[in-house]
Design an enzyme around this catalytic site. Structure first.
Site, PDB file in Angstrom:
ATOM      1  N   ARG A 297     -14.097 -18.230 -24.530  1.00  0.00           N
ATOM      2  CA  ARG A 297     -14.046 -18.373 -23.074  1.00  0.00           C
ATOM      3  C   ARG A 297     -12.905 -17.510 -22.536  1.00  0.00           C
ATOM      4  NH1 ARG A 297     -18.036 -20.449 -24.305  1.00  0.00           N
ATOM      5  NH2 ARG A 297     -19.001 -22.390 -23.576  1.00  0.00           N
TER       6      ARG A 297
ATOM      7  N   GLU B  66      -3.336  -7.291 -18.326  1.00  0.00           N
ATOM      8  CA  GLU B  66      -4.466  -6.574 -17.699  1.00  0.00           C
ATOM      9  C   GLU B  66      -4.491  -5.097 -18.090  1.00  0.00           C
ATOM     10  OE1 GLU B  66      -4.012  -6.452 -13.346  1.00  0.00           O
ATOM     11  OE2 GLU B  66      -1.852  -6.617 -13.627  1.00  0.00           O
TER      12      GLU B  66
ATOM     13  N   LYS C 220       0.829  -1.205   0.000  1.00  0.00           N
ATOM     14  CA  LYS C 220       0.000   0.000   0.000  1.00  0.00           C
ATOM     15  C   LYS C 220       0.861   1.252   0.000  1.00  0.00           C
ATOM     16  CE  LYS C 220      -1.037  -1.135   4.636  1.00  0.00           C
ATOM     17  NZ  LYS C 220      -1.480  -1.643   5.713  1.00  0.00           N
TER      18      LYS C 220
ATOM     19  N   GLY D 230       7.944   0.151  -7.299  1.00  0.00           N
ATOM     20  CA  GLY D 230       7.281   1.045  -6.345  1.00  0.00           C
ATOM     21  C   GLY D 230       7.945   1.010  -4.979  1.00  0.00           C
TER      22      GLY D 230
ATOM     23  N   ARG E 204       1.435 -15.159  -9.069  1.00  0.00           N
ATOM     24  CA  ARG E 204       2.356 -14.688  -8.024  1.00  0.00           C
ATOM     25  C   ARG E 204       2.746 -15.801  -7.054  1.00  0.00           C
ATOM     26  NH1 ARG E 204       0.580  -9.073  -6.828  1.00  0.00           N
ATOM     27  NH2 ARG E 204       0.673  -9.645  -4.647  1.00  0.00           N
TER      28      ARG E 204
ATOM     29  N   ASP F 191       6.502  -8.558 -12.920  1.00  0.00           N
ATOM     30  CA  ASP F 191       6.338  -7.669 -14.078  1.00  0.00           C
ATOM     31  C   ASP F 191       7.646  -7.456 -14.848  1.00  0.00           C
ATOM     32  OD1 ASP F 191       3.692  -7.331 -13.422  1.00  0.00           O
ATOM     33  OD2 ASP F 191       4.053  -5.531 -12.233  1.00  0.00           O
TER      34      ASP F 191
END
Ligand code: F6P
Length: 375
Positions: A273, A231, A82, A111, A282, A135
């Site tokens: 589908r 995504e 977070k 990050g 992950r 990633d």
């Protein structure tokens, strides 16, 4: 009396396979080679804030002579993902001081490394980073912990989905992680035999995907299709097939969105589908490649600390582990798929649609024959 160095280690951001192997390597090298004490910090900066540690010993790494940490997914230290850490910067720095740590190793992605860079320079900590993320978007390193396993996980899923897609003549849409970087989709898509690979860096055309699938079906006898979509894939502005089509970020997820659009485009002719692989990517047991990388990175990070270095990230470059300035890494990350990436050309050479520039017909024109795997 000689005082032992007190080394802290934490894992931050989204977990991935290989974190425990890196922790194991750090603990082993720090204790066996340098005779330091090693403390795990639970839940990344939360542990520093709350002044909590988990003592890490050689004995703790070992279970009746076995090394469970080497092949265990996740992180025994826990992690957080977070963004409000920097609101508590003073308390975190006070926590680090209270724990009397001499140095810290942080395992994180783009990050987390940005946050840890700010913390260590404000707190004046000796700090070394180890890059990890499924990633694969950390700059100045050719490899990061966790990526190899994730590629293998997606390929394994594609192997399975291909059989069922082929049995029913279906188009299988497989949504993989990657909000801004398409490395995972691209590499797993090529290795897993996808027909279309849609990544955030190259906008895709809905019409392009549909006509590619149709072409495979009509001209090359391929009655099923495998579409790997990241995504964060981007839809090209002028690519809609029908008037209600919207190209802003879909709330249903990119996999479901492209499925709906292909359905409309093909006038319900294609049986489609969707599989969203999600956090399966992950988890899992780290691959041999990730265990090796994590072990080499762990050792190198400890050696950098022993040499008195700070503000560096261990990186894989040209077959070697090197230390690169962390600031430089942060300024260049996230490292995205470049349009001149050799794997884009490789995908095109295999007849895979990779966005607006990757039409199979163009390939057929330029090669004068069918690509491998089509007869
Ligand atoms: O940063 C790694 C990543 O796996 C992204 O590809 C993905 O979008 C995100 O983490 C998911 O994070 P969370 O665990 O917070 O859902």
């Amino acid at each position: 009396m000689k005082t032992q160095k007190r080394l802290g280690i934490l894992t931050s951001g989204g977990d991935c396979p290989g974190l425990n192997a890196a922790i194991r390597a750090v603990v082993s090298h720090a204790i066996v080679t340098y005779d330091w004490q090693v403390f795990g910090i639970p839940y990344a900066t939360t542990g520093l804030l709350e002044k909590k540690t988990i003592p890490l010993t050689l004995h703790g790494m070992d279970l009746r002579g076995m090394n469970p940490l080497l092949n265990m997914g996740g992180t025994i230290l826990g992690s957080i993902n977070k963004g409000d850490t920097l609101a508590h910067i003073d308390e975190i720095i006070a926590g680090y001081q209270a724990l009397e740590l001499d140095a810290l190793i942080g395992i994180g992605g783009d990050g987390s490394l940005t946050i840890l860079e700010e913390l260590h320079s404000e707190g004046n900590w000796q700090f070394i980073a180890i890059p990890k993320t499924i990633d694969n978007d950390v700059a100045f390193t050719e490899k990061v912990v966790g990526f190899d396993t994730a590629v293998n996980t997606v390929v394994e899923a594609l192997n399975r989905l291909t059989f069922t897609a082929a049995s029913h003549d279906r188009v299988m849409i497989v949504e993989v992680m990657g909000r801004s970087a398409g490395h995972l989709a691209l590499q797993a898509g090529i290795a897993g035999g996808a027909d279309c690979i849609l990544i955030p860096e190259i906008p895709y055309s809905i019409k392009g995907v549909c006509s590619h699938l149709q072409e495979l079906r009509d001209n090359w006898g391929r009655r099923f299709g495998i579409v790997v979509v990241a995504e964060g894939a981007q839809v090209a502005e002028d690519s809609c097939c029908h008037t209600e089509c919207k190209i802003e970020k879909p709330s249903c997820g990119m996999g479901q969105y492209i499925a709906n659009e292909i359905r409309n485009c093909s006038h319900n002719q294609l049986d489609i589908r969707v599989s969203v692989l999600g956090h399966i990517q992950r988890g899992g047991i780290p691959s041999a490649g990730d265990r090796l990388l994590a072990s080499a990175f762990g050792k190198a990070a400890v050696d950098l600390i022993a040499r008195g270095e700070t503000a560096k990230m261990v990186a894989w470059q040209n077959g070697q582990v090197v230390g690169v300035p962390l600031k430089k890494v942060i300024n260049k990350s996230p490292s995205l798929v470049k349009l001149d990436n050799f794997l884009i050309e490789t995908a095109q050479s295999l007849g895979i649609y990779v966005g607006k520039q990757g039409r199979i017909s163009r390939l057929k024109d330029s090669l004068g024959s069918l690509p491998l795997g089509y007869s």
